[in-house]
Design a protein around this motif. Sequence first.
Motif, PDB file in Angstrom:
ATOM      1  N   LYS A  63       0.869  -1.176   0.000  1.00  0.00           N
ATOM      2  CA  LYS A  63       0.000   0.000   0.000  1.00  0.00           C
ATOM      3  C   LYS A  63       0.899   1.217   0.000  1.00  0.00           C
ATOM      4  O   LYS A  63       1.704   1.412   0.909  1.00  0.00           O
ATOM      5  N   PHE A  99     -10.994  -3.247   1.055  1.00  0.00           N
ATOM      6  CA  PHE A  99     -10.594  -2.732  -0.247  1.00  0.00           C
ATOM      7  C   PHE A  99     -11.584  -3.154  -1.323  1.00  0.00           C
ATOM      8  O   PHE A  99     -12.272  -4.162  -1.199  1.00  0.00           O
ATOM      9  N   ASP A 136      -9.359   0.817  -5.135  1.00  0.00           N
ATOM     10  CA  ASP A 136      -8.207   0.986  -4.263  1.00  0.00           C
ATOM     11  C   ASP A 136      -6.920   0.414  -4.857  1.00  0.00           C
ATOM     12  O   ASP A 136      -5.859   0.529  -4.239  1.00  0.00           O
TER      13      ASP A 136
END
Length: 214
Positions: free
Chosen positions: A53, A182, A186
Amino acid sequence: MSENEVLKIFDENYRQIGTETRQRIHLYGLWHETFHCWFYTITDNELTVYFQKRSSTKKDFPNQLDITAAGHLLAQETVIDGFREVKEELGIDVPIEKAHFLGVFPVKINLGHFIDNEFTNVYLIEQEISLGEFQLQEEEVESLFSVPLKMLKKLLNDPSAKATLTGYHQKNNQQEVIEECFSKKDFCANAQSYYDRLIESFEKILENQIRTID
């Protein structure tokens, strides 16, 4: 990476035609080359893929799920030099001979203000990433999440699908287990053809693994 750093540029047949700054490359959609390294594991006939991420402070695609480790190749670098990204972003030393070269995936993305035409050199590494066995480059990466292949396929093909994923978050060098929800929005912008080819490759790896066990 600075917008003023110089990269090689190519024609559509992956022949080098010169060099240019990263900023102008993305402004005019010039073909350049990148390095992608995906970590994955296989346990109980289930393949799981690791995503990073991106940091919330990143200029491009903040807080988005992205390749486990990746980066642009500088003008003086070879593709193999791209493995520095694994060490820089994840703090993991990987012997190059452990990596499987999947191939070069041409990718075209046009977001208007950002035109990205890449020759992505894609590598796979079968290795579990456990808590405490990595050190994230926090200005680049804030977390790592593992995504089962079946769930990944669903998330990328169904915009309404959602999944709660377990991952590792790091801040000020302190790591903890977290959960986040998510959906497709995303995931970092990438050509659907890239994800399709990647998933197909992972499915073949899993199929071969199961066949070998049987």
